[in-house]
Design a protein around this motif. Structure first.
Motif, PDB file in Angstrom:
ATOM      1  N   ASP A   1       0.876  -1.691   0.019  1.00  0.00           N
ATOM      2  CA  ASP A   1       0.183   0.225   0.090  1.00  0.00           C
ATOM      3  C   ASP A   1       1.344   1.561   0.447  1.00  0.00           C
ATOM      4  O   ASP A   1       0.166   2.342   0.818  1.00  0.00           O
ATOM      5  CB  ASP A   1      -1.032  -0.050   1.135  1.00  0.00           C
TER       6      ASP A   1
ATOM      7  N   ARG B   1      -0.844   4.038  -1.693  1.00  0.00           N
ATOM      8  CA  ARG B   1      -1.913   4.768  -1.668  1.00  0.00           C
ATOM      9  C   ARG B   1      -1.539   5.381  -0.270  1.00  0.00           C
ATOM     10  O   ARG B   1      -2.351   6.385  -0.424  1.00  0.00           O
ATOM     11  CB  ARG B   1      -2.287   3.309  -1.009  1.00  0.00           C
TER      12      ARG B   1
ATOM     13  N   HIS C   1      -2.439   9.597  -0.258  1.00  0.00           N
ATOM     14  CA  HIS C   1      -2.944  10.122   0.823  1.00  0.00           C
ATOM     15  C   HIS C   1      -2.420  11.453   1.421  1.00  0.00           C
ATOM     16  O   HIS C   1      -3.033  11.826   1.800  1.00  0.00           O
ATOM     17  CB  HIS C   1      -3.406   8.719   1.886  1.00  0.00           C
TER      18      HIS C   1
ATOM     19  N   ARG D   1       0.425   7.300  -8.972  1.00  0.00           N
ATOM     20  CA  ARG D   1       0.531   6.691  -9.987  1.00  0.00           C
ATOM     21  C   ARG D   1       1.432   7.047 -11.176  1.00  0.00           C
ATOM     22  O   ARG D   1       1.543   5.971 -12.141  1.00  0.00           O
ATOM     23  CB  ARG D   1      -0.969   6.767 -10.067  1.00  0.00           C
TER      24      ARG D   1
ATOM     25  N   PHE E   1      -3.678   1.006   5.950  1.00  0.00           N
ATOM     26  CA  PHE E   1      -2.309   0.420   4.626  1.00  0.00           C
ATOM     27  C   PHE E   1      -1.866  -0.852   5.193  1.00  0.00           C
ATOM     28  O   PHE E   1      -1.307  -0.801   6.666  1.00  0.00           O
ATOM     29  CB  PHE E   1      -1.981   1.559   4.313  1.00  0.00           C
TER      30      PHE E   1
END
Length: 397
Positions: free
Chosen positions: A90, A93, A97, A104, A162
């Motif tokens: 994660d 992610r 966040h 990405r 995560f």
């Protein structure tokens, strides 16, 4: 005070006196692996973000060191900066966040300037994020914000459940080689073709027979340059090999600050802070279209509303008359009303003009707008100017 006068004053100070001058006790300061090297080369050491760092060297004034970097090449010790490894299923992610970065979008070896943000949209820190692999990233953050950045990652990793690992790279140091002759100097000891490494890209390679060096084509001067992450035990060896080139001079915090200001780059704690949003700071370009559309980062509601409706204040560049404007100087209207405050300022060695940054209301932020600056109870005219003050020379594709 001119840079030459500043240098003369500092040269008369002992290390403890300098520590008191800059608000720290010498015994409390951390030292980089290059501390003894700096002292042996005439470095005037001062406290900075909890570290003892060179401000200037005996052979070059701040002004001359700045110009040397613009014309030739200089080496900076930036080992005080925080290097972090972020990995795990994660990691992407968590990064998206905790920051405004479009992780990405990053391909392996590519990097981006980004910011950690709080729930009010303020900037916890600005940082460089590099993708190392599908689930791994390398982050360089400011020395003074190391604890806040790690805390943000740890808290959000747990809060969002995560699965990511945050590892401070405490056994690595960082040096920056900056200036138009950087490539010719570094290529002499580089195991790869530097012409294939473009701005905001990174590669792990061998540098002057030292393996496992991360070479990132970026910097804080506006010139073509690299930052080299190296094992701390090899830092002195690497720097000595680089310094064998007669074109290279050592540069300290004084020149680094002048160079970054000429390039229109922010200094955390002066130009950006937890009370300033990326949009107010003029860093909206760091937020890609996808991130503006999807959000998903801490403080996104406030930041994205400002992207849409514009904030009340904005960071601008100023060129002024009189003495250089320093942090805290009031920006005034022609009628004498205070409308803003200078956050950074100096006499530009390159332009031979006074330059500064300030936050002012939107209606006073247009290039060409005339204001006054209050310096030591006197007012001096200034004009809003496009940044960077000095054009950048990044090696782009």
């Amino acid at each position: 005070m001119s840079s030459s006068a500043c240098r003369r004053l500092l040269s008369k100070c002992t290390a403890p006196q300098l520590a008191r001058l800059f608000g720290a006790e010498a015994s409390e300061l951390k030292k980089t692996p290059l501390y003894d090297f700096h002292v042996s080369r005439g470095g005037k050491m001062v406290p900075f973000a909890g570290w003892s760092m060179p401000l200037v060297y005996d052979d070059l004034s701040i002004s001359k060191s700045t110009l040397h970097t613009r014309k030739l090449v200089s080496l900076f010790d930036v080992s005080h900066m925080s290097q972090l490894a972020l990995s795990g299923p994660d990691a992407e992610r968590l990064l998206e966040h905790s920051t405004v970065a479009d992780a990405r979008k990053l391909s392996n070896g590519s990097a981006t300037l980004s910011m950690f943000t709080n729930a009010r949209g303020g900037i916890i820190d600005d940082c460089i994020v590099t993708r190392d692999g599908p689930d791994s990233f390398y982050i360089v953050a400011n020395a003074s914000r190391k604890n806040e950045v790690i805390q943000q990652l740890q808290v959000e990793n747990e809060r969002k459940s995560f699965d990511a690992n945050i590892v401070p790279l405490i056994e690595r140091s960082l040096v920056a080689l900056q200036g138009p002759l950087m490539a010719s100097v570094l290529q002499r000891g580089l195991a790869m073709d530097l012409s294939t490494l473009f701005f905001m890209h990174s590669a792990v390679t061998t540098v002057f027979d030292i393996p496992d060096c991360r070479v990132s084509r970026c910097g804080y001067t506006g010139e073509d340059g690299v930052e080299i992450s190296v094992g701390s035990e090899d830092t002195v060896k690497l720097v000595e090999r680089i310094m064998d080139a007669e074109e290279v001079s050592l540069a300290g915090l004084g020149a680094r600050d002048a160079l970054r200001l000429e390039a229109g780059l922010c200094l955390y704690g002066n130009d950006i802070s937890e009370k300033v949003t990326p949009v107010e700071a003029g860093l909206t370009w760091c937020i890609t279209k996808r991130r503006r559309k999807e959000g998903g980062f801490v403080g996104d509601d406030i930041i994205l509303n400002q992207v849409k409706d514009k904030p009340n204040k904005k960071r601008i560049g100023l060129i002024s008359e009189g003495p250089p404007a320093r942090s805290g100087a009031a920006v005034l209207t022609a009628e004498g009303g205070k409308v803003g405050e200078v956050t950074s300022g100096c006499f530009s060695p390159t332009l031979q003009r006074n330059i500064s940054m300030a936050y002012v209301p939107q209606d006073l932020s247009k290039v060409g707008t005339k204001v006054d600056i209050n310096i030591r109870k006197k007012t001096f005219p200034a004009v809003a100017t496009k940044m960077p003050f000095v054009g950048t020379n990044y090696y782009t594709n």
